[in-house]
Design an enzyme around this catalytic site. Structure first.
Site, PDB file in Angstrom:
ATOM      1  N   GLU A   1       0.856  -1.178   0.000  1.00 26.69           N
ATOM      2  CA  GLU A   1       0.000   0.000   0.000  1.00 26.69           C
ATOM      3  C   GLU A   1       0.901   1.239   0.000  1.00 26.69           C
ATOM      4  OE1 GLU A   1      -2.144  -3.349   1.651  1.00 26.69           O
ATOM      5  OE2 GLU A   1      -0.491  -2.271   2.610  1.00 26.69           O
TER       6      GLU A   1
ATOM      7  N   TYR B   1       7.898   2.059  -7.605  1.00 29.14           N
ATOM      8  CA  TYR B   1       7.243   0.753  -7.693  1.00 29.14           C
ATOM      9  C   TYR B   1       6.903   0.402  -9.139  1.00 29.14           C
ATOM     10  CZ  TYR B   1       6.796   1.436  -2.651  1.00 29.14           C
ATOM     11  OH  TYR B   1       7.065   1.654  -1.327  1.00 29.14           O
TER      12      TYR B   1
END
Length: 389
Positions: free
Chosen positions: A335, A347
């Site tokens: 998250e 990411y």
């Protein structure tokens, strides 16, 4: 054929308009590092002086490097914008062949561009019957090695012209090593958009139009410094002693929401694995995963505030992925705060994709759920076996 030639690879911002080999307008100016401000006004001035417009241009030529990383991107972006708007053919020329075209006598030509610390960009050409032939493609090395490499490829006793700012800077070494060397005049040792245009015209006649991509023979200095630092970073399993060492600075030097008791509990859990990043013995980051069935959930990746933006977070993420591979897990999830753009960019670089949103997950701010398949790729990282106190 009317040609618009652009050169922004050095401190000189250059714009020329040619008709075939003939120079119609040349506006090369020393503008330092302000090409983004000066290039378009100079192009407008060139069109004003020649009564041409962009619609009159048949070929766009641009210096694609090596040279200033920012300058190269400005020149290429402008050229591509013109190409896209009117479908004008375009072609890229490297700085070293542009230098070669400033030499108008047959023989060997060594183009040299200084890139600091006794290093240079270099290439070897031969001009024969007024045509230029590449013998050694653009490369990067120390000046000593560059000259040795060129010397090995020179097979006759004809004159050897040296051109470029490296020819001026290293003239003593050149004259000592090459008895038949000829050093170019000072004006030819500066990049010139006219010669970029000449080289581009010849290249276009031989090969046609092409997509222009930057020619980077060396990584930017900032990136090289980051990589040098990251090579000294050691990623190892976290233990309770590590946690005790950073407990007093968790909220001040890392982030205020990392809690000693929570991290201690995670370390003692059989389903969790944590790593620390050490630089010269100092703990500069940590990261961990919690394993649920065949999935690894990344609990945190955090770097000490004074060591951020140095590639340490990437190393920790890479190590967590490798750890998940070792444990034969299938997926990794995490998250991240919806507004944490730098983390999201990181990411995505590691093939994570958005899988959902958790409303108000971070104190009234949304959290993005991101995931990737563990087996998407492997990384050359050797991770020691996890140990606990």
């Amino acid at each position: 054929m009317k040609i618009l030639s652009i050169d922004t690879a050095s401190n000189i911002c250059g714009v020329s308009i040619l008709e075939d080999n003939n120079l119609i307008c040349n506006l090369d100016q020393y503008t330092g590092r302000t090409h983004s401000e000066n290039l378009m006004p100079m192009i407008e001035q060139a069109f004003s002086q020649t009564d041409f417009t962009l619609k009159d241009i048949n070929l766009l030529v641009c210096d694609k490097g090596p040279g200033s990383f920012t300058g190269i991107r400005i020149g290429i972006a402008t050229t591509k914008a013109f190409h896209d708007s009117l479908c004008i053919p375009c072609i890229g020329v490297n700085s070293l062949e542009a230098f070669a075209y400033s030499i108008k006598q047959d023989g060997y030509i060594v183009s040299l561009l200084d890139c600091k610390n006794n290093n240079c960009y270099f290439a070897l050409y031969e001009r024969k019957n007024a045509e230029y032939h590449e013998i050694i493609s653009p490369s990067s090395d120390t000046i000593e090695n560059a000259l040795k490499i060129c010397q090995q490829s020179i097979t006759s006793s004809q004159s050897i012209n040296f051109v470029g700012d490296g020819a001026t800077l290293y003239q003593d070494i050149i004259c000592h090593q090459f008895e038949n060397s000829i050093l170019a005049t000072p004006e030819n040792n500066l990049l010139n958009s006219y010669y970029v245009g000449l080289a581009g015209l010849d290249k276009f006649r031989k090969n046609g139009s092409e997509e222009i991509l930057p020619l980077y023979l060396k990584k930017p200095q900032a990136q090289r410094q980051l990589e040098a630092k990251s090579r000294n970073v050691q990623i190892i399993p976290m233990n309770l002693e590590d946690l005790e060492q950073i407990s007093a600075i968790l909220t001040s030097d890392f982030d205020e929401f990392w809690n000693y008791n929570i991290l201690k509990s995670e370390l003692n859990s059989e389903n969790s694995s944590y790593l620390v990043a050490r630089l010269n013995g100092e703990i500069v980051g940590f990261a961990g995963i919690k394993i649920l069935m065949d999935e690894a959930n990344i609990m945190n990746i955090v770097v000490k505030k004074n060591f951020r933006n140095q590639g340490i977070g990437s190393l920790l993420l890479k190590s967590l992925i490798h750890l998940a591979e070792e444990k034969k897990l299938n997926t990794i999830t995490l998250e991240v705060m919806e507004e944490n753009y730098s983390a999201i960019h990181l990411y995505k670089n590691f093939n994570f994709i958005q899988a959902g949103i958790r409303k108000n997950y971070y104190q009234n701010k949304n959290g993005l759920i991101m995931t990737r398949n563990v087996k998407l790729g492997t990384f050359p990282f050797s991770h020691p076996k996890n140990k606990r106190d």
